[in-house]
Design a protein around this motif. Structure first.
Motif, short mmCIF file in Angstrom:
data_model
loop_
_atom_site.label_atom_id
_atom_site.label_comp_id
_atom_site.label_asym_id
_atom_site.label_seq_id
_atom_site.Cartn_x
_atom_site.Cartn_y
_atom_site.Cartn_z
N ALA A 136 20.50 38.27 -31.89
CA ALA A 136 20.48 39.09 -30.85
C ALA A 136 19.07 38.67 -31.03
O ALA A 136 19.01 38.84 -29.09
CB ALA A 136 20.04 40.16 -31.77
N VAL A 137 18.45 37.52 -31.48
CA VAL A 137 16.81 37.42 -31.31
C VAL A 137 17.73 35.68 -30.07
O VAL A 137 16.46 35.78 -29.00
CB VAL A 137 16.68 36.76 -31.69
CG1 VAL A 137 15.38 35.88 -31.61
CG2 VAL A 137 15.72 37.89 -32.71
N PHE A 138 18.23 35.17 -30.34
CA PHE A 138 18.45 33.93 -29.42
C PHE A 138 18.94 34.60 -28.33
O PHE A 138 18.63 34.04 -27.12
CB PHE A 138 19.93 32.90 -30.31
CG PHE A 138 20.18 31.73 -29.48
CD1 PHE A 138 19.59 30.50 -29.27
CD2 PHE A 138 21.16 31.79 -28.49
CE1 PHE A 138 19.12 29.11 -28.48
CE2 PHE A 138 21.59 30.70 -28.43
CZ PHE A 138 20.28 28.85 -28.49
N ALA A 139 20.28 35.02 -28.09
CA ALA A 139 20.39 35.74 -26.89
C ALA A 139 19.01 36.19 -26.13
O ALA A 139 19.40 36.13 -24.71
CB ALA A 139 20.69 36.74 -26.96
N ALA A 140 18.76 37.37 -26.53
CA ALA A 140 17.18 37.31 -26.36
C ALA A 140 16.50 36.69 -25.56
O ALA A 140 15.90 36.80 -23.93
CB ALA A 140 16.20 38.45 -27.18
N VAL A 141 15.76 35.48 -26.12
CA VAL A 141 14.87 34.23 -25.71
C VAL A 141 15.37 33.84 -24.68
O VAL A 141 15.36 33.72 -23.46
CB VAL A 141 14.70 33.72 -26.56
CG1 VAL A 141 14.61 32.07 -25.63
CG2 VAL A 141 14.29 34.14 -27.80
N LEU A 142 17.31 33.72 -24.96
CA LEU A 142 18.03 32.61 -23.32
C LEU A 142 17.93 34.72 -22.23
O LEU A 142 17.28 33.37 -20.94
CB LEU A 142 19.12 32.87 -23.79
CG LEU A 142 19.41 31.47 -24.51
CD1 LEU A 142 21.16 30.92 -25.04
CD2 LEU A 142 18.95 30.50 -23.90
N GLN A 143 18.41 35.16 -22.67
CA GLN A 143 18.17 36.10 -21.64
C GLN A 143 16.65 36.68 -20.60
O GLN A 143 16.91 36.06 -19.63
CB GLN A 143 17.92 37.21 -21.91
CG GLN A 143 17.99 38.62 -21.21
CD GLN A 143 17.94 40.42 -21.81
OE1 GLN A 143 18.36 40.01 -22.80
NE2 GLN A 143 17.64 41.05 -21.11
N ARG A 144 15.29 36.71 -21.71
CA ARG A 144 14.26 36.45 -20.85
C ARG A 144 13.85 34.76 -19.82
O ARG A 144 13.32 35.06 -18.72
CB ARG A 144 12.96 35.95 -22.09
CG ARG A 144 11.62 36.39 -21.66
CD ARG A 144 10.74 36.32 -22.42
NE ARG A 144 10.27 35.68 -23.36
CZ ARG A 144 10.38 35.39 -24.32
NH1 ARG A 144 10.54 35.64 -24.86
NH2 ARG A 144 10.12 33.79 -24.59
N LEU A 145 14.11 33.80 -20.45
CA LEU A 145 14.33 32.38 -20.01
C LEU A 145 15.00 32.38 -19.31
O LEU A 145 14.56 31.94 -17.68
CB LEU A 145 14.56 31.25 -20.84
CG LEU A 145 13.67 31.10 -22.13
CD1 LEU A 145 14.52 29.48 -23.09
CD2 LEU A 145 12.44 30.53 -21.29
N LEU A 146 16.64 32.77 -18.69
CA LEU A 146 17.17 32.63 -17.73
C LEU A 146 16.57 33.84 -16.68
O LEU A 146 16.32 33.40 -15.25
CB LEU A 146 18.79 33.10 -18.20
CG LEU A 146 19.55 33.06 -16.97
CD1 LEU A 146 19.58 32.35 -16.08
CD2 LEU A 146 20.94 33.66 -17.17
N LYS A 147 16.04 35.01 -16.84
CA LYS A 147 15.56 36.31 -15.81
C LYS A 147 14.28 34.71 -15.33
O LYS A 147 14.29 35.13 -13.92
CB LYS A 147 14.72 37.25 -16.69
CG LYS A 147 14.49 38.46 -15.66
CD LYS A 147 15.46 38.97 -14.58
CE LYS A 147 14.72 40.07 -14.48
NZ LYS A 147 15.68 39.92 -12.71
N GLU A 148 13.69 34.74 -15.91
CA GLU A 148 12.57 34.34 -15.20
C GLU A 148 12.32 33.29 -14.62
O GLU A 148 12.15 32.58 -13.32
CB GLU A 148 11.80 33.40 -16.77
CG GLU A 148 10.51 34.61 -17.15
CD GLU A 148 9.40 33.93 -18.09
OE1 GLU A 148 9.34 32.77 -18.44
OE2 GLU A 148 9.48 34.14 -18.85
#
Length: 160
Positions: A136-148
């Protein structure tokens, strides 16, 4: 990007789902029957085990489906899109749901471990919770990076 570049990962996603399906078909009923034998006075024990373990399988397969969709988006050159961000968000929510379900089922693991004198069962439950939270944390980090990255890309597209 060639469609075959993610073929290996698609095969891996499918192969990850097969053992879990086998566990759901063959092992979960055995665990539930064993728990029912350990606690014959708790009539619902068997069904609580079924509910907890099968309910955790639902978000697991949903997350696998979202990962498969993400690989399709990569094949279609849609990796930097809101579709990919949504897929990562769904993977994150699925991992959180799995962790919550196992946390709720941890008292059942404790009861089985206590009666069977096998503390390793609790450790296995904790590992499942920890692994789901890491995902979940890894997906959240990837999600934030992809959004940026998408935001930066859209700003650059607007710049003349």
């Amino acid at each position: 990007m060639k469609q075959g570049s993610t073929l290996f990962l698609k095969i891996v996603v499918i192969l990850i789902g097969i053992p879990v399906l086998a566990l759901c078909i063959f092992v979960v009923p055995e665990i539930a029957n064993y728990a029912a034998k350990l606690y014959p006075k708790i009539a619902l024990m068997k069904y609580l085990i079924f509910i907890d373990l099968y309910a955790a399988a639902i978000p697991f397969y949903f997350a696998l489906y979202q990962a498969f969709k993400l690989l399709i988006y990569i094949d279609q050159n849609k990796a930097f899109s809101e579709l990919s961000v949504n897929a990562l968000k769904n993977i994150k929510l699925s991992a959180i749901a799995i962790s919550v379900l196992y946390v709720l089922g941890l008292p059942l693991f404790y009861l089985i471990a206590d009666m069977d004198d096998a503390p390793g069962i609790i450790v296995i439950g904790m590992i499942l919770i920890f692994a789901s939270m890491v995902i979940a944390v890894f997906a959240a980090v990837l999600q934030r990076l992809l959004k940026e990255a998408i935001d930066i890309k859209s700003e650059n597209d607007l710049t003349v």
